[in-house]
Each structure stands twice: as structure tokens, then as C-alpha cells.
Design a protein around this motif. Structure first.
Motif, PDB file in Angstrom:
ATOM      1  N   UNK A  33      66.048 -20.450 -95.548  1.00 57.48           N
ATOM      2  CA  UNK A  33      65.617 -19.842 -96.909  1.00 57.48           C
ATOM      3  C   UNK A  33      63.517 -20.168 -96.073  1.00 57.48           C
ATOM      4  N   UNK A  34      63.734 -20.825 -94.663  1.00 58.51           N
ATOM      5  CA  UNK A  34      62.162 -20.797 -94.366  1.00 58.51           C
ATOM      6  C   UNK A  34      61.696 -19.565 -93.297  1.00 58.51           C
ATOM      7  N   UNK A  35      62.749 -18.845 -93.151  1.00 59.62           N
ATOM      8  CA  UNK A  35      61.608 -17.106 -92.197  1.00 59.62           C
ATOM      9  C   UNK A  35      60.583 -16.356 -92.734  1.00 59.62           C
ATOM     10  N   UNK A  36      60.789 -16.622 -94.164  1.00 60.32           N
ATOM     11  CA  UNK A  36      59.312 -15.698 -94.737  1.00 60.32           C
ATOM     12  C   UNK A  36      58.622 -16.481 -95.225  1.00 60.32           C
ATOM     13  N   UNK A  37      57.917 -17.962 -95.186  1.00 66.49           N
ATOM     14  CA  UNK A  37      56.987 -18.710 -94.966  1.00 66.49           C
ATOM     15  C   UNK A  37      56.912 -19.195 -94.071  1.00 66.49           C
ATOM     16  N   UNK A  38      57.863 -18.807 -92.552  1.00 67.85           N
ATOM     17  CA  UNK A  38      57.020 -18.766 -91.157  1.00 67.85           C
ATOM     18  C   UNK A  38      56.410 -18.017 -90.573  1.00 67.85           C
ATOM     19  N   UNK A 103      66.723 -21.584 -84.262  1.00 71.45           N
ATOM     20  CA  UNK A 103      67.115 -20.970 -85.126  1.00 71.45           C
ATOM     21  C   UNK A 103      65.582 -20.561 -86.042  1.00 71.45           C
ATOM     22  N   UNK A 104      65.066 -20.750 -87.055  1.00 71.45           N
ATOM     23  CA  UNK A 104      64.174 -20.320 -87.284  1.00 71.45           C
ATOM     24  C   UNK A 104      63.165 -19.097 -86.876  1.00 71.45           C
ATOM     25  N   UNK A 105      63.465 -19.561 -84.916  1.00 68.20           N
ATOM     26  CA  UNK A 105      62.282 -17.780 -84.502  1.00 68.20           C
ATOM     27  C   UNK A 105      63.007 -16.624 -84.465  1.00 68.20           C
ATOM     28  N   UNK A 106      64.494 -16.670 -83.632  1.00 67.38           N
ATOM     29  CA  UNK A 106      65.330 -15.812 -83.615  1.00 67.38           C
ATOM     30  C   UNK A 106      65.683 -15.495 -85.278  1.00 67.38           C
ATOM     31  N   UNK A 107      65.571 -15.695 -86.205  1.00 65.38           N
ATOM     32  CA  UNK A 107      65.703 -15.282 -87.439  1.00 65.38           C
ATOM     33  C   UNK A 107      63.902 -14.433 -87.778  1.00 65.38           C
ATOM     34  N   UNK A 127      70.927 -15.254 -83.756  1.00 72.79           N
ATOM     35  CA  UNK A 127      71.054 -16.790 -83.006  1.00 72.79           C
ATOM     36  C   UNK A 127      71.169 -16.686 -81.644  1.00 72.79           C
ATOM     37  N   UNK A 128      72.258 -17.385 -81.581  1.00 75.02           N
ATOM     38  CA  UNK A 128      73.075 -17.548 -80.461  1.00 75.02           C
ATOM     39  C   UNK A 128      73.218 -16.029 -79.203  1.00 75.02           C
ATOM     40  N   UNK A 129      72.876 -14.977 -79.522  1.00 71.95           N
ATOM     41  CA  UNK A 129      72.851 -13.594 -78.667  1.00 71.95           C
ATOM     42  C   UNK A 129      71.996 -14.099 -78.152  1.00 71.95           C
ATOM     43  N   UNK A 130      70.344 -14.179 -78.679  1.00 69.79           N
ATOM     44  CA  UNK A 130      68.559 -14.876 -78.043  1.00 69.79           C
ATOM     45  C   UNK A 130      69.518 -15.853 -77.470  1.00 69.79           C
TER      46      UNK A 130
END
Length: 243
Positions: A33-38, A103-107, A127-130
Motif C-alpha cells: 500500500x505504500x508504493x505510490x507514497x514512496x 519489497x518496497x523498492x522492487x514494487x 520482489x524475489x526476481x529482483x
């Protein structure tokens, strides 16, 4: 990544492995849920920043945060008077923190590229692939039976969910090997004379961050020329993370 019930006691190694995957799923759940905020945070200094500029900011933010966390925990765990039990507890807590940051970085990178992350299996693959780097990329393209320069854009968005489950099962085993069983080596490295622990902790996390940054670039290739959101360059409100 839940597994079915097993008859008899669960081997210790299997138990540790499942805990690592549970931590990963928790990190993905918390950070989705924090992806867009990031992304918005990465654009704060320049609201007119291009996707390429924002991705560079996301990379810098991630490397700085992860390296700083590793050094802080390493220094504290190595300080005089801090027992081994406390040091191990600190490092265990930092493992979750590192997973959440990754996870936050990859997403976030996927979101800037316009790759849909609405399904849990797709999030796990990204996430795992990265985090697994070159080995993750090789697994994804082989199991998906697709070729292409950038698996994040060409594979994750097109393969069926059932195939993604097969991919994630293999990635999960590799993930446990890399970030589960080997984590103890890093933890022991932090229980060292004060100052040395900070170097080891920060250095290990810096290497992990650099690997993820390179893998993210390989996964998605060149950033889009314009923002994937059609009506406004400002990201819309995050969607419900639950499937």
C-alpha cells in the motif's frame, strides 16, 4: 506461499525456510500500500521529474536506507556489553526491515514502469526476481518459456498466474538458500568488536542493495518516457492491497 499440513514433525531446516518466506510475504503485504507514497516521496524535490529521474532517486533512497540500517544494527550488536542473544534479536529484526525495504523498492520500480502489481503472485515474482539477481532472471525466463531482454516487463505481465506459482516455488527455494540459511553468517559477522560490526553490517547490506538495483534495471530496461498514469503525472490513491 503457504504449504499443506505435513505428517509428523517438520524438519528444522524446512521450518526455518518457511519462516523466511513468511517474512517475505509479510514484507510484501506491509509495503504494497505504500508504493505510490514512496514514488511521491522520490518526486518531492522535483514534481516535474521524469520516470527515469524518479527511478534514480528510488535507487539512491534504497541503497542509502538499507546501508544505513545494516551499519546501525551492526554497530549496536557489536557494542561492548551487548550479549549474543541481544545481537541476534537485533539482526532478526533488521532482516524483516531489509525485506520490507527491498519489497518496497522492487514494487516501486515496477509501478513506475507501469507493470501491474495487483496480484500477490506477481508481487512475489517481482520482489524475489529482483532480490535474487541473475539467477532469478534465469529461472523466470526458463519456466515461463519466454525470451526477452527484460523479464519484469515482458514476462510478469503476460504469463498465467498458475505459471507464476511454479516460478515462485523455485524462486522461493533459491531465496531460502540465499537469504535464509546464509543469514546466520551475516549475523555472526555483526557480533564483533565495536566498529567492525558496523562495517560488516553496512557492507553486507550495501552489496545486497547494489545487487537489487542492477537486477531492477535488467528486469525492466529503460524507464518509460512519460508517466504510466494517463490523466495526471501525480500517482492516484493506492488501491486496496488485498486480493
Amino acid at each position: 506461499m503457504a504449504t499443506g499440513a505435513l505428517d509428523g514433525p517438520v524438519p528444522a531446516a524446512a521450518g526455518r525456510g518457511q519462516r523466511v518466506l513468511d517474512l517475505l510475504d509479510k514484507a510484501i503485504e506491509v509495503q504494497s500500500p505504500l508504493v505510490r507514497k514512496n514514488i511521491t516521496r522520490a518526486r518531492q524535490r522535483n514534481p516535474e521529474a521524469t520516470p527515469a529521474e524518479v527511478i534514480r532517486n528510488l535507487e539512491r533512497m534504497y541503497v542509502s536506507a538499507l546501508t544505513g540500517t545494516g551499519a546501525a544494527v551492526g554497530g549496536t550488536a557489536a557494542a561492548p556489553g551487548v550479549g549474543t542473544g541481544v545481537a541476534l534479536a537485533l539482526s532478526a529484526g533488521e532482516t524483516l526491515s531489509a525485506l520490507e525495504m527491498s519489497a518496497l523498492f522492487a514494487l516501486s520500480i515496477a509501478e513506475v514502469h507501469g507493470v501491474p502489481i495487483d496480484e500477490i503472485e506477481r508481487r512475489r515474482t517481482i520482489v524475489m526476481g529482483i532480490m535474487l539477481g541473475g539467477s532469478g532472471s534465469a529461472t523466470i525466463t526458463k519456466v515461463a518459456e519466454r525470451t526477452g531482454a527484460h523479464w519484469g516487463r515482458q514476462v510478469v505481465t503476460k504469463v498465467p498466474v498458475e505459471t507464476l506459482r511454479q516460478i515462485n516455488k523455485i524462486l522461493g527455494k533459491n531465496f531460502i538458500t540465499k537469504y535464509g540459511t546464509k543469514q546466520g553468517i551475516i549475523v555472526l559477522g555483526r557480533v564483533a568488536p565495536f566498529g567492525i560490526g558496523a562495517v560488516i553490517g553496512g557492507g553486507a547490506n550495501a552489496a545486497m542493495a547494489a545487487l537489487a538495483v542492477r537486477a531492477g534495471r535488467r528486469a525492466f530496461g529503460e524507464p518509460p518516457a512519460s508517466w504510466p498514469w494517463l490523466t495526471d503525472s501525480t500517482p492516484p490513491t493506492s488501491e486496496d492491497p488485498h486480493d
